[in-house]
Design an enzyme around this catalytic site. Structure first.
Site, PDB file in Angstrom:
ATOM      1  N   ASN A  42       0.852  -1.179   0.000  1.00  0.00           N
ATOM      2  CA  ASN A  42       0.000   0.000   0.000  1.00  0.00           C
ATOM      3  C   ASN A  42       0.891   1.232   0.000  1.00  0.00           C
ATOM      4  OD1 ASN A  42      -1.080   2.216   2.134  1.00  0.00           O
ATOM      5  ND2 ASN A  42      -2.696   1.545   0.762  1.00  0.00           N
TER       6      ASN A  42
ATOM      7  N   HIS B  40      -7.216   6.769  -3.994  1.00  0.00           N
ATOM      8  CA  HIS B  40      -8.299   6.005  -3.361  1.00  0.00           C
ATOM      9  C   HIS B  40      -7.592   4.849  -2.657  1.00  0.00           C
ATOM     10  CE1 HIS B  40     -12.626   4.389  -3.530  1.00  0.00           C
ATOM     11  NE2 HIS B  40     -11.937   3.481  -2.838  1.00  0.00           N
ATOM     12  N   LEU B  41      -7.884   4.640  -1.388  1.00  0.00           N
ATOM     13  CA  LEU B  41      -7.228   3.573  -0.635  1.00  0.00           C
ATOM     14  C   LEU B  41      -7.328   2.256  -1.397  1.00  0.00           C
ATOM     15  CD1 LEU B  41      -5.863   2.514   1.962  1.00  0.00           C
ATOM     16  CD2 LEU B  41      -8.174   2.094   2.846  1.00  0.00           C
ATOM     17  N   HIS B  42      -6.191   1.603  -1.580  1.00  0.00           N
ATOM     18  CA  HIS B  42      -6.175   0.305  -2.247  1.00  0.00           C
ATOM     19  C   HIS B  42      -4.935  -0.457  -1.830  1.00  0.00           C
ATOM     20  CE1 HIS B  42      -3.873   2.903  -4.991  1.00  0.00           C
ATOM     21  NE2 HIS B  42      -3.267   1.807  -5.438  1.00  0.00           N
ATOM     22  N   PHE B  43      -5.016  -1.759  -1.985  1.00  0.00           N
ATOM     23  CA  PHE B  43      -3.934  -2.653  -1.610  1.00  0.00           C
ATOM     24  C   PHE B  43      -3.598  -3.544  -2.798  1.00  0.00           C
ATOM     25  CE2 PHE B  43      -6.288  -1.464   2.110  1.00  0.00           C
ATOM     26  CZ  PHE B  43      -5.305  -1.149   3.036  1.00  0.00           C
TER      27      PHE B  43
END
Length: 137
Positions: A86, A98-101
């Site tokens: 991340n 945008h929060l992402h993994f």
């Protein structure tokens, strides 16, 4: 500017779907950004930019789906492990706000190294104490 991940989740842009859960989704990145066969992005449906502003519910939804994707990589791809990556914030090389993994499958002989080089920046003083004092909540 519209969020590309929000557009994908709303059906405005196509994706190669791996999973769609009520609060998070998983899909393959563009081929040009793939780090390994089966590399998968896990994205909470709730929009937040990164780990700093995400809700606990967004983390929980992403974490559950990350685990399901990692287990699927062991079965479907015979991966012997995964790296979960991340980047959050302007200094992190985050490419989509945008929060992402990234869940990246690995095999013992793939010669992929996921650990970054140590930072050249040095900070003096009681780092654990400074962080402990700044913890919110």
């Amino acid at each position: 500017m519209a969020c590309v991940f929000c557009s994908i989740m709303s059906g405005g842009l196509p994706a190669h779907w791996v999973a769609q859960a009520p609060d998070a989704v998983a899909f393959l990145p563009l081929a040009s950004g793939s780090l390994a066969p089966g590399h998968t992005l896990v994205v909470p449906r709730e929009h937040s930019v990164g780990v700093q502003d995400a809700s606990p519910a967004a983390f929980a939804a992403a974490g559950e789906l990350i685990q399901r994707v990692a287990l699927a990589m062991e079965v479907a791809l015979r991966a012997s492990g995964v790296c979960v990556l991340n980047a959050s914030g302007p200094g992190s090389e985050q490419s989509v706000p945008h929060l992402h993994f990234h869940v990246v499958p690995h095999w013992e002989d793939d010669e992929y190294f996921a650990w970054p080089e140590a930072s050249g920046r040095r900070v003096e003083g009681d780092l654990a104490g400074a962080l402990r004092d700044a913890i919110v909540g």
